[in-house]
Design an enzyme around this catalytic site. Structure first.
Site, short mmCIF file in Angstrom:
data_model
loop_
_atom_site.label_atom_id
_atom_site.label_comp_id
_atom_site.label_asym_id
_atom_site.label_seq_id
_atom_site.Cartn_x
_atom_site.Cartn_y
_atom_site.Cartn_z
N ARG A 98 43.95 93.85 59.11
CA ARG A 98 44.75 93.32 57.99
C ARG A 98 45.21 94.51 57.16
O ARG A 98 44.46 95.08 56.39
CB ARG A 98 43.91 92.35 57.16
CG ARG A 98 44.55 92.01 55.82
CD ARG A 98 43.87 90.89 55.11
NE ARG A 98 42.45 91.06 54.85
CZ ARG A 98 41.92 91.78 53.86
NH1 ARG A 98 42.71 92.46 53.03
NH2 ARG A 98 40.62 91.85 53.69
N HIS A 117 43.91 90.50 51.27
CA HIS A 117 43.52 89.21 51.82
C HIS A 117 44.48 88.13 51.37
O HIS A 117 44.94 87.31 52.16
CB HIS A 117 42.10 88.88 51.38
CG HIS A 117 41.64 87.52 51.79
ND1 HIS A 117 41.37 87.20 53.11
CD2 HIS A 117 41.41 86.39 51.08
CE1 HIS A 117 41.00 85.92 53.18
NE2 HIS A 117 41.02 85.42 51.97
N TYR A 166 37.75 98.07 47.97
CA TYR A 166 36.64 97.95 48.91
C TYR A 166 36.86 98.64 50.26
O TYR A 166 35.98 98.60 51.11
CB TYR A 166 36.28 96.48 49.14
CG TYR A 166 37.43 95.59 49.59
CD1 TYR A 166 37.86 95.56 50.92
CD2 TYR A 166 38.07 94.76 48.69
CE1 TYR A 166 38.89 94.75 51.32
CE2 TYR A 166 39.11 93.92 49.09
CZ TYR A 166 39.52 93.92 50.40
OH TYR A 166 40.56 93.11 50.80
#
Length: 366
Positions: free
Chosen positions: A264, A268, A277
């Site tokens: 990805r 998200h 992160y």
């Protein structure tokens, strides 16, 4: 066998590199003894067009959300090969159960992009007929669509109906009970379903290592059905592997788990900040494995396409996004009673009672 990652490209998990691969990152074709694939120049061009349109659709939706035209969007950037390759393996008589990121699959199943975006604008509950498109509504509840897909597939088998089911989910959903229950039901009842896991490395902000101690595809062995890992940035491998699994399902062979290892590239959702992160060098690594660029290199190397084709695809993408902007901004707000209209297939007295009370409270006519 499969995808090999150079040592200097390692990002700490060796299992990234053991999937079926038919198209190397530099655009060279590779053979695989278990998944032979013959594709024409026309088919390769069509796959490329599908991926480019999917990426442009996705990018336009992100812009529309940032401009306040959509409430939220769930980007698919980087996952075009996994989606287009697998979707083009399905036949019209098959039924597809998506999660919520399968925009390329929706495009392949004939769902209008503007209709898809209506869900994220809040003007419909999905807006397309699953039976017409062989494509179920988006499912926001994580993993529940996999259990629904298994039940549908069990029904197909019981009735002796031709066709198979293709169920999409992510690496994070693989931790959900619904998904594991679906595996068990599918195995016990030989359901004609292909479980297609898009392992994009991150379950929101949690990495794979927080989801599983073994590669996801290996879980199928515990339930008693076969599995395969595929390079999810290789559209040809995703096509070949999914086509083989669906053919097995249609022939009565039961379920298969396919794990497509991809990435990805974006957040998200548009409410997420992935820089909090994950490391920039990880993103840069996967950017070098771009699925669209990989197929473009094949098209050029094999003289399957030239400048005129690529310019035509860009024009098609420009036309698609221009039409989307007009369509999304022009969507009318739903009437207050619309939320009650499709709770049941037929009128239901309790729903009618609730609708009348709600409309009276806001001063609207029933």
């Amino acid at each position: 066998m499969g995808m090999q990652i150079d040592a200097d490209e390692s990002i700490g998990e060796s299992e990234y590199g053991d999937g079926v691969q038919l198209l190397a990152p530099d655009g060279r074709r590779r053979d695989h003894p278990d998944y032979p694939l013959r594709v024409t120049a026309e088919q390769c061009r069509a796959l490329y067009r599908d991926m480019v349109l999917t990426r442009r659709l996705d990018a336009e939706a992100v812009l529309l959300q940032r401009q306040g035209e959509l409430g939220m969007w769930i980007p698919s950037l980087g996952q075009e090969a996994a989606q287009i390759g697998s979707a083009r393996a399905a036949r019209p008589g098959d039924h597809v159960f998506p999660a919520y990121r399968e925009h390329g699959v929706a495009l392949c199943r004939g769902v209008e992009p503007a209709t898809l975006m209506g869900l994220f604008r809040g003007v419909n509950h999905g807006g397309w007929d699953p039976a017409t498109h062989g494509f179920h509504l988006y499912t926001i509840v994580i993993g529940s669509q996999v259990l629904h897909a298994t039940g549908y597939a069990m029904g197909l088998r019981k009735r002796g109906t031709e066709g198979a089911v293709l169920a999409y989910f992510g690496d994070g959903a693989a931790s959900q009970g619904d998904v594991n229950e679906a595996f068990n039901f599918a195995a016990v009842f030989d359901a004609p379903v292909v479980f297609f896991c898009q392992n994009n490395q991150w379950a929101i902000s949690e990495p794979n290592e927080r989801q599983t101690r073994v590669p996801i595809y290996q879980r199928a062995a515990g339930y008693g059905f076969p599995s395969v890992r595929v390079d999810g940035n290789d559209v040809l491998a995703c096509l070949a592997v999914t086509a083989s699994a669906l053919e097995r399902a249609r022939g009565g062979g039961g379920p298969t788990l396919v794990e497509a290892v991809t990435y990805r590239m974006g957040p998200h959702t548009t409410a997420d900040d992935p820089s909090r992160y994950r490391r920039p060098e990880e993103v840069e690594l996967w950017a070098r494995r771009d699925p669209i660029e990989r197929l473009r290199r094949l098209l050029v190397a094999e003289a399957y396409a030239g400048d005129d084709f690529f310019a035509e695809v860009r024009r098609d993408a420009d036309e698609l996004t221009a039409g989307l902007r007009v369509a999304v901004r022009g969507m009318p707000d739903p009437s207050p009673e619309a939320i009650f209209a499709h709770a049941y297939a037929e009128p239901h007295p309790l729903v009618q009672e609730h609708a009348a009370a709600a409309l009276a409270a806001i001063g609207a006519d029933a």
